[in-house]
Design an enzyme around this catalytic site. Structure first.
Site, PDB file in Angstrom:
ATOM      1  N   CYS A  82       0.706  -1.142  -0.157  1.00 54.81           N
ATOM      2  CA  CYS A  82      -0.135   0.545   0.064  1.00 54.81           C
ATOM      3  C   CYS A  82       1.334   1.469  -0.202  1.00 54.81           C
ATOM      4  O   CYS A  82       1.316   1.714  -0.757  1.00 54.81           O
ATOM      5  CB  CYS A  82      -1.056   0.115   1.074  1.00 54.81           C
ATOM      6  SG  CYS A  82      -2.586   0.379   0.817  1.00 54.81           S
ATOM      7  N   HIS A 183      -3.022  -5.310   2.001  1.00 54.69           N
ATOM      8  CA  HIS A 183      -2.265  -5.613   3.002  1.00 54.69           C
ATOM      9  C   HIS A 183      -2.703  -6.661   3.540  1.00 54.69           C
ATOM     10  O   HIS A 183      -4.202  -7.349   4.318  1.00 54.69           O
ATOM     11  CB  HIS A 183      -3.163  -4.494   4.162  1.00 54.69           C
ATOM     12  CG  HIS A 183      -3.057  -3.126   3.748  1.00 54.69           C
ATOM     13  ND1 HIS A 183      -2.141  -2.288   4.912  1.00 54.69           N
ATOM     14  CD2 HIS A 183      -3.560  -2.107   3.318  1.00 54.69           C
ATOM     15  CE1 HIS A 183      -1.698  -0.774   4.257  1.00 54.69           C
ATOM     16  NE2 HIS A 183      -3.248  -0.989   3.591  1.00 54.69           N
ATOM     17  N   GLU A 185      -1.053  -8.446   5.259  1.00 55.76           N
ATOM     18  CA  GLU A 185      -0.520  -8.914   6.554  1.00 55.76           C
ATOM     19  C   GLU A 185      -2.201  -8.736   7.710  1.00 55.76           C
ATOM     20  O   GLU A 185      -1.822  -8.844   8.763  1.00 55.76           O
ATOM     21  CB  GLU A 185       1.201  -7.772   7.088  1.00 55.76           C
ATOM     22  CG  GLU A 185      -0.018  -6.333   7.377  1.00 55.76           C
ATOM     23  CD  GLU A 185      -0.151  -5.363   6.134  1.00 55.76           C
ATOM     24  OE1 GLU A 185      -0.495  -5.437   5.192  1.00 55.76           O
ATOM     25  OE2 GLU A 185      -0.960  -3.566   6.338  1.00 55.76           O
TER      26      GLU A 185
HETATM   27  N1  GLN Z   1      -3.592   6.256   0.715  1.00 54.72           N
HETATM   28  C1  GLN Z   1      -2.126   6.157   1.501  1.00 54.72           C
HETATM   29  C2  GLN Z   1      -1.121   7.303   0.541  1.00 54.72           C
HETATM   30  O1  GLN Z   1      -1.560   6.662  -0.314  1.00 54.72           O
HETATM   31  C3  GLN Z   1      -2.008   4.455   1.562  1.00 54.72           C
HETATM   32  C4  GLN Z   1      -2.943   3.684   1.964  1.00 54.72           C
HETATM   33  C5  GLN Z   1      -2.664   2.535   3.185  1.00 54.72           C
HETATM   34  O2  GLN Z   1      -1.111   2.258   2.742  1.00 54.72           O
HETATM   35  N2  GLN Z   1      -3.523   1.893   3.113  1.00 54.72           N
HETATM   36  O3  GLN Z   1       0.019   6.870   0.910  1.00 54.72           O
END
Ligand code: GLN
Length: 199
Positions: A82, A183, A185
């Site tokens: 992410c 994610h 995890e």
């Molecule tokens: N929206 C976040 C970003 O742009 C990422 C979200 C996440 O890591 N769950 O950094």
């Protein structure tokens, strides 16, 4: 074989959940909170989810950004999830999925080691978070939890697409770098972490 020691970036975001998975798989880990933590014999890296803009800024201010980039470029396996995927990406769409524009921080505060383009908050405001399952190359069906996630809008030469959801690329591998929009995890399935440990 010697036990792996995973450096888990722990300056912001969802690092504790990664630690639990790594521990469950029998590997050792080190929380990365300052530059000297990078000297503690780590042999792979996890960049967790969170807020990529804050993470990038903190890494720069702590003098960790260039060091981590060097480790990745010298071949250390890394999993970015992410926000961690965003930190790895070579470029970022200038308009986020929620319609806001990207701030000007990109050049100084991203690692830019992974030749892909990502779109932040790609699923927009309405579909901020969701859970699904999809095929992951070499692993079969994997549960996937998305939280204000990016997706990958362009993949560069040599980048392997590992998973797609609704036609959008959500996981890639490039040499020693693994990146997921979701994610791993947060679900009870450790196969992606296992993949990092076997790299
Ligand atoms: N929206 C976040 C970003 O742009 C990422 C979200 C996440 O890591 N769950 O950094």
């Amino acid at each position: 074989m010697a036990r792996s020691k995973v450096g888990i970036l722990a300056v912001q975001g969802a690092f504790a959940e990664h630690e639990a998975v790594v521990r469950r798989l029998g590997a050792d880990f080190k929380e990365l909170r300052q530059a000297s933590d990078l000297d503690d014999g780590i042999d792979r890296l996890i960049l967790p989810g969170g807020e990529s803009t804050s993470q990038g800024r903190i890494l720069r201010d702590l003098g960790m950004l260039d060091r981590i980039r060097q480790l990745i470029e010298s071949g250390m396996p890394v999993l970015g999830t992410c926000a961690g995927l965003i930190l790895l990406a070579q470029s970022i769409d200038q308009i986020n999925g929620d319609g806001s524009t990207v701030d000007e921080q990109h050049n100084s505060t991203w690692l830019k080691t992974l030749p892909v383009t990502v779109r932040r908050n790609a699923y927009g405001r309405q579909l901020g978070s969701f859970h699904t399952e999809a095929e992951f190359a070499g692993l079969g069906t994997i549960p996937m939890t998305f939280i204000r996630a990016p997706f990958i809008t362009q993949v560069g030469d040599g980048v392997e697409t590992l998973a797609e959801v609704d036609g959008e690329v959500v996981a890639v591998r490039y040499k020693n770098q693994l990146g997921t929009s979701f994610h791993p995890e947060l679900d009870d399935d450790a196969r992606i972490h296992q993949m990092l440990l076997s790299m």
